[in-house]
Design a protein around this motif. Structure first.
Motif, PDB file in Angstrom:
ATOM      1  N   TYR A 504       0.826  -1.207   0.000  1.00 39.45           N
ATOM      2  CA  TYR A 504       0.000   0.000   0.000  1.00 39.45           C
ATOM      3  C   TYR A 504       0.864   1.262   0.000  1.00 39.45           C
ATOM      4  CZ  TYR A 504      -3.316  -3.558   1.531  1.00 39.45           C
ATOM      5  OH  TYR A 504      -4.064  -4.692   1.621  1.00 39.45           O
ATOM      6  N   LYS A 508       1.002   4.183  -2.711  1.00 42.43           N
ATOM      7  CA  LYS A 508       0.729   5.581  -2.364  1.00 42.43           C
ATOM      8  C   LYS A 508       1.837   6.485  -2.905  1.00 42.43           C
ATOM      9  CE  LYS A 508      -2.054   4.429   1.632  1.00 42.43           C
ATOM     10  NZ  LYS A 508      -2.269   4.399   3.065  1.00 42.43           N
ATOM     11  N   VAL A 551       0.590   8.030   8.568  1.00 41.16           N
ATOM     12  CA  VAL A 551       1.253   6.926   9.265  1.00 41.16           C
ATOM     13  C   VAL A 551       0.511   5.650   8.864  1.00 41.16           C
ATOM     14  CG1 VAL A 551       1.934   5.955  11.485  1.00 41.16           C
ATOM     15  CG2 VAL A 551       1.861   8.435  11.182  1.00 41.16           C
ATOM     16  N   GLN A 552       1.188   4.762   8.151  1.00 38.38           N
ATOM     17  CA  GLN A 552       0.526   3.548   7.672  1.00 38.38           C
ATOM     18  C   GLN A 552       0.149   2.647   8.842  1.00 38.38           C
ATOM     19  OE1 GLN A 552      -0.391   3.031   4.514  1.00 38.38           O
ATOM     20  NE2 GLN A 552      -1.338   1.086   5.084  1.00 38.38           N
ATOM     21  N   LEU A 553      -1.094   2.205   8.859  1.00 35.80           N
ATOM     22  CA  LEU A 553      -1.589   1.298   9.897  1.00 35.80           C
ATOM     23  C   LEU A 553      -1.659  -0.116   9.330  1.00 35.80           C
ATOM     24  CD1 LEU A 553      -4.512   3.518  11.274  1.00 35.80           C
ATOM     25  CD2 LEU A 553      -2.123   3.437  12.065  1.00 35.80           C
ATOM     26  N   ASP A 575      -5.234  11.509   6.389  1.00 37.15           N
ATOM     27  CA  ASP A 575      -5.952  10.238   6.528  1.00 37.15           C
ATOM     28  C   ASP A 575      -7.360  10.464   7.088  1.00 37.15           C
ATOM     29  OD1 ASP A 575      -5.035   7.778   5.708  1.00 37.15           O
ATOM     30  OD2 ASP A 575      -3.542   7.616   7.314  1.00 37.15           O
ATOM     31  N   PRO A 714      -9.277  -7.269  -6.609  1.00 39.31           N
ATOM     32  CA  PRO A 714      -8.808  -5.879  -6.559  1.00 39.31           C
ATOM     33  C   PRO A 714      -9.511  -5.021  -7.616  1.00 39.31           C
ATOM     34  CG  PRO A 714      -7.242  -7.256  -7.751  1.00 39.31           C
ATOM     35  CD  PRO A 714      -8.318  -8.180  -7.256  1.00 39.31           C
ATOM     36  N   GLY A 715      -9.214  -3.723  -7.567  1.00 47.51           N
ATOM     37  CA  GLY A 715      -9.711  -2.832  -8.610  1.00 47.51           C
ATOM     38  C   GLY A 715     -10.997  -2.116  -8.239  1.00 47.51           C
ATOM     39  N   GLY A 718     -10.001  -0.276  -3.129  1.00 50.27           N
ATOM     40  CA  GLY A 718      -8.574  -0.075  -2.843  1.00 50.27           C
ATOM     41  C   GLY A 718      -7.979   1.114  -3.585  1.00 50.27           C
ATOM     42  N   PRO A 719      -8.047   1.114  -4.917  1.00 48.92           N
ATOM     43  CA  PRO A 719      -7.469   2.250  -5.645  1.00 48.92           C
ATOM     44  C   PRO A 719      -8.130   3.576  -5.287  1.00 48.92           C
ATOM     45  CG  PRO A 719      -8.037   0.453  -7.159  1.00 48.92           C
ATOM     46  CD  PRO A 719      -8.538   0.049  -5.811  1.00 48.92           C
TER      47      PRO A 719
HETATM   48  N1  LIG Z   1      -2.799   5.147   7.287  1.00 45.44           N
HETATM   49  C1  LIG Z   1      -3.660   4.300   6.750  1.00 45.44           C
HETATM   50  N2  LIG Z   1      -3.500   2.991   6.948  1.00 45.44           N
HETATM   51  C2  LIG Z   1      -4.404   2.128   6.412  1.00 45.44           C
HETATM   52  C3  LIG Z   1      -5.469   2.599   5.620  1.00 45.44           C
HETATM   53  C4  LIG Z   1      -5.587   3.979   5.409  1.00 45.44           C
HETATM   54  O1  LIG Z   1      -6.529   4.486   4.730  1.00 45.44           O
HETATM   55  N3  LIG Z   1      -4.655   4.791   5.990  1.00 45.44           N
HETATM   56  N4  LIG Z   1      -6.328   1.689   5.001  1.00 45.44           N
HETATM   57  C5  LIG Z   1      -5.979   0.289   4.948  1.00 45.44           C
HETATM   58  C6  LIG Z   1      -5.066  -0.132   3.811  1.00 45.44           C
HETATM   59  N5  LIG Z   1      -4.988   0.780   2.642  1.00 45.44           N
HETATM   60  C7  LIG Z   1      -4.469   2.020   2.771  1.00 45.44           C
HETATM   61  O2  LIG Z   1      -3.438   2.231   3.302  1.00 45.44           O
HETATM   62  C8  LIG Z   1      -5.169   0.299   1.329  1.00 45.44           C
HETATM   63  C9  LIG Z   1      -5.681  -0.958   1.052  1.00 45.44           C
HETATM   64  C10 LIG Z   1      -5.753  -1.411  -0.279  1.00 45.44           C
HETATM   65  C11 LIG Z   1      -5.320  -0.622  -1.321  1.00 45.44           C
HETATM   66  C12 LIG Z   1      -5.310  -1.066  -2.738  1.00 45.44           C
HETATM   67  O3  LIG Z   1      -4.939  -0.343  -3.621  1.00 45.44           O
HETATM   68  N6  LIG Z   1      -5.691  -2.283  -3.011  1.00 45.44           N
HETATM   69  C13 LIG Z   1      -5.613  -2.830  -4.331  1.00 45.44           C
HETATM   70  C14 LIG Z   1      -4.836  -4.145  -4.309  1.00 45.44           C
HETATM   71  C15 LIG Z   1      -3.411  -3.924  -3.881  1.00 45.44           C
HETATM   72  C16 LIG Z   1      -2.621  -5.243  -3.720  1.00 45.44           C
HETATM   73  O4  LIG Z   1      -2.064  -5.680  -4.717  1.00 45.44           O
HETATM   74  O5  LIG Z   1      -2.601  -5.783  -2.603  1.00 45.44           O
HETATM   75  C17 LIG Z   1      -7.031  -3.076  -4.844  1.00 45.44           C
HETATM   76  O6  LIG Z   1      -7.934  -3.320  -4.033  1.00 45.44           O
HETATM   77  O7  LIG Z   1      -7.187  -3.042  -6.065  1.00 45.44           O
HETATM   78  C18 LIG Z   1      -4.832   0.617  -1.047  1.00 45.44           C
HETATM   79  C19 LIG Z   1      -4.751   1.064   0.259  1.00 45.44           C
HETATM   80  C20 LIG Z   1      -5.257  -0.133   6.209  1.00 45.44           C
HETATM   81  N7  LIG Z   1      -4.253   0.806   6.592  1.00 45.44           N
END
Ligand SMILES: Nc1nc2c(c(=O)[nH]1)N[C@@H](CN(C=O)c1ccc(C(=O)N[C@@H](CCC(=O)O)C(=O)O)cc1)CN2
Length: 741
Positions: A504, A508, A551-553, A575, A714-715, A718-719
């Motif tokens: 992620y 980003k 800060v990534q969680l 966030d 996906p798709g 997440g994006p």
């Molecule tokens: N600080 C944060 N941490 C977390 C957040 C957040 O919004 N802020 N959310 C989730 C995880 N997340 C963002 O960080 C997140 C999850 C999924 C995707 C994404 O693009 N998914 C793709 C697939 C990616 C892959 O190959 O695994 C999709 O669904 O198409 C982006 C961000 C927890 N932590």
């Protein structure tokens, strides 16, 4: 392959016209558009195009050398090698033969009129339980395809599965001769190419040339349910292993249980029993699976492990692929057709448990020779004995299927259409929830358009495309800030190296790059203390050039997430997790919105799903998704219910929803039973399934049976999360520097 130009010329009986004879060639290539460094370009003279005209382009594109049958002399200043041969295709076959001779890998050849590719894939899957398997790629099973295939067998491969196809008499001898298989599979003797080979007996004899190169005692695996193959058990010239449902079969299937999307059976072999479940439907696939397991057994693979691997095979697009959309179940068999495969598919349809009607959409089967009419009528005769309620034929030949079925006493309603275009509106008008539709024809009839029309009834909400739009808008805003001398920068902090978080964070940073936002990257070790992280956040809160802090969680156990979130300045809280941001969101004041729920709102709005007045159910009550999601839907005038683990009769609550947001955290939990027909379903979950594939909280295949629109994973969401983070970053910079909120 790894052959020098000299070795190639010797093998092909050719002459090196120019270039260094010690140049190494790694692959055979017949298409100048896909040439790679190190290829040997082989120009093929076709009916319309002579690829000799593309030799120069292929060499310029990186090919190391080229064959030619059009030149006697050549001087090439680039130093590339040209090899003159009599006939480029024959030369290519000789090169393939040399590659095969150099490889000690045992090979299984697969031929037959129908089901070669599926059987090849099943054999490869079963063998992969114990060996490194090489297999024919795509449809490289012809006079040109087989040499390419042979040239790709590598030293690391332990067994090769080679598909051998024929179009004309004499072809099998050539490709089998160069393939030198040590065991052969014949899936069946049908009528494909009968116009060229004359009779099914001739087809049998032609297919049996697959044994060229086999040694006495090498095995032949036959479909035991095919009468012609069965009749040749004793006269085949090699020991025959019969795989089928008959009492005398060496690998026998009993207790076959067909289901919509899979089939299971009990395999009896060598006095033992093994339960087998496949992930593809159809009784004919039972025979293919028996063959695969028999081959695996022959090569010493434990049959139980082979059966486990076989379960991973999920078929191919257009070859009896099961899907469901808006309450209609679809069997897409539109890749190609022969009488045998059409009957196999119709039997699958007849076996399906179906609440509504069984509808067969059948198009012309092409290239069946002078008896083509009779073959269509024979399908009609057999169809009359099957449970089918409506037959929709497409094309003049297929109309014979319908007419004969009626004459033979079928109770089905029959409708005839000239072509796919005429059939499409009628089909869409006919199908109702609960119906099962089987579609089959030769590829030239384009019945896949009907499949798309049926599947299109359940819309995919394309998060990737909408995220792209939003990022493009952000890029323009970042550019306009830049023109005012303002550079947007996001600080991205990751503590530890959780693999999902790393993906992620990488995505980003990539999005920042696309949009024109600078990213200040902080990759802190797993053992970072809370104090150290808070210190860094304090510093970033002060830095003027940093417009957002992320800060990534999740964070490692020694760090309290709440304390960290509270330490980020609300001005830079891109966030949207800080209590100030949450409070502002709740009372509708401008501020940062949390990215995932804000992304869901954008997904709905931009794909035309109205929220106002709609019943919205959010399943999940987390602080970062469930709760803010409910607030944002409420702000859009939705009527919102938040459901959770203690909710009674969750399915019934969910079935109330026009908009269902799944944020439960359980892979594929939401099925059609939770969905009101036509509802928009938003999948916030992200998991890895047992095969390490990404999936969400929604079982998309099942959800499409009821839903009007679904987001994929996906798709999907997440994006959008990342796109909304970009939006928040730009907002932050706009506010910090210009005062506009
Ligand atoms: N600080 C944060 N941490 C977390 C957040 C957040 O919004 N802020 N959310 C989730 C995880 N997340 C963002 O960080 C997140 C999850 C999924 C995707 C994404 O693009 N998914 C793709 C697939 C990616 C892959 O190959 O695994 C999709 O669904 O198409 C982006 C961000 C927890 N932590």
């Amino acid at each position: 392959m790894r052959l020098t130009v000299r070795e190639i010329a010797e093998a092909a009986g050719g002459k090196v016209l120019c270039g260094n004879p010690e140049t190494i060639c790694l692959h055979l290539c017949t298409d100048s558009r896909t040439v790679q460094e190190g290829d040997l370009f082989v120009p093929v003279i076709g009916a319309r195009v002579d690829s000799h005209e593309m030799i120069k382009a292929a060499l310029e594109a990186g090919a190391s050398a080229a064959l030619t049958s059009r030149h006697k002399e050549m001087k090439d200043s680039s130093g590339k090698a040209w090899i003159a041969v009599e006939d480029t295709v024959k030369a290519m076959q000789k090169i393939g033969a040399l590659c095969r001779k150099k490889s000690a890998v045992p090979a299984v050849g697969v031929t037959g009129s129908v089901g070669k590719t599926t059987t090849r894939e099943m054999i490869a899957a079963a063998l992969s339980a114990g060996k490194r398997v090489f297999k024919t790629a795509k449809n490289l099973n012809s006079q040109i395809g087989v040499p390419i295939t042979l040239s790709e067998i590598g030293p690391e491969d332990e067994v090769a599965v080679l598909e051998l196809g024929i179009g004309e008499p004499g072809e099998m001898e050539v490709i089998a001769g160069i393939s030198g298989v040590n065991a052969a599979v014949v899936t069946n003797i049908g009528v494909a190419h009968i116009e060229l080979l004359g009779s099914q007996d001739n087809i049998y004899r032609e297919k049996m040339k697959i044994t060229a190169g086999m040694k006495p005692g090498d095995p032949l695996f036959f479909n035991g349910d095919d009468p012609i193959l069965r009749a040749h058990k004793e006269s085949a010239g090699f020991p025959v292993i019969l795989c089928g449902t008959g009492e005398d079969c060496d690998y026998r299937a009993e207790e076959i249980v067909p289901r919509q999307d899979r089939v299971s059976f009990m395999m009896k072999y060598k006095g033992k029993s093994l339960p087998v479940e496949l992930s593809v439907p159809g009784r004919h696939n039972v025979i293919n699976a028996l063959i695969a397991l028999a081959v695996a057994d022959y090569f010493g693979i434990p049959v139980e492990c082979a059966a486990e691997k076989l379960k991973e095979f999920r078929g191919f697009a257009g070859r009896l692929q099961y899907s469901a959309a808006n309450g209609v179940e679809i069997l897409d068999d539109t890749y190609n057709a022969s009488p045998a495969s059409m009957l196999a598919g119709l039997n699958v349809l007849a076996d399906m448990a179906c609440e509504g009607r069984r509808i067969a959409v059948l198009g012309d089967m092409l290239e069946l020779g002078p008896d083509t009419g009779r073959y269509h009528e024979e399908v009609g005769e057999k169809l009359a004995g099957l449970k089918v309620d409506l037959v929709m034929t497409v094309g003049e030949l297929a109309a014979r299927i319908g007419r004969t079925a009626l004459k033979a006493g079928s109770g089905a309603r029959v409708m005839n259409f000239k072509d796919t275009e005429e059939a499409k509106p009628a089909l869409l008008a006919q199908v109702q929830r609960g119906d099962c539709v089987y579609l089959k024809a030769s590829r030239g009839m384009h019945l896949e358009e009907l499949v798309q029309a049926l599947e299109g009834r359940c819309m995919k909400i394309d998060g990737k495309a909408i995220a792209r739009q939003i990022k493009e808008e952000c890029r323009e805003r970042a550019q306009s800030l830049k023109e005012k001398g303002i550079q947007v920068n996001l600080a991205v902090i990751q503590v530890g190296s959780d693999p999902a978080s790393s993906v992620y964070v990488r995505n980003k940073k990539r999005a920042c790059e696309e949009v024109g936002i600078g990213s200040l990257s902080y990759e802190l070790p797993e053992e970072t203390t809370e104090q150290e992280l808070l210190e860094l956040i304090r510093e970033l809160n002060e830095r003027k050039e940093c417009s957002g802090i992320l800060v990534q969680l999740p964070l490692p156990d020694q760090i309290d997430e709440k304390t960290v979130i509270n330490a980020i300045s609300p001005e830079k809280d891109v966030d949207g997790f800080h209590p100030v941001s949450v409070g502002k969101m709740l009372i509708g004041e401008p501020g940062f919105l949390p990215c995932t729920p804000a992304g869901v709102i954008q997904l709905l709005k931009r794909s035309g799903v109205a929220i106002e007045g709609k019943r919205c159910v959010v399943v999940g009550r987390s602080n970062i998704v469930g709760k803010p999601m409910a607030v944002l839907l409420l702000r859009e005038n939705g009527t919102v219910t938040v459901a959770h683990s203690r909710t009674k009769d969750l399915k019934a609550v969910c079935r109330e929803a026009d908009i269902l947001v799944a944020a439960v955290g359980k892979p594929r939990m939401i099925t059609e039973e939770y969905i009101k027909p036509g509802a928009a379903v938003i999948d916030v979950g992200i998991h890895r399934d047992e095969n390490n594939r990404l999936c969400g909280d929604v079982d998309t295949v099942r959800a499409r049976r009821a839903a009007g629109a679904v987001t994929p994973v996906p798709g999907g969401v997440g994006p959008m999360t990342i796109a909304m983070l970009m939006d928040n970053c730009i907002r932050s910079a706009e506010k910090l520097f210009t005062g506009i909120s």
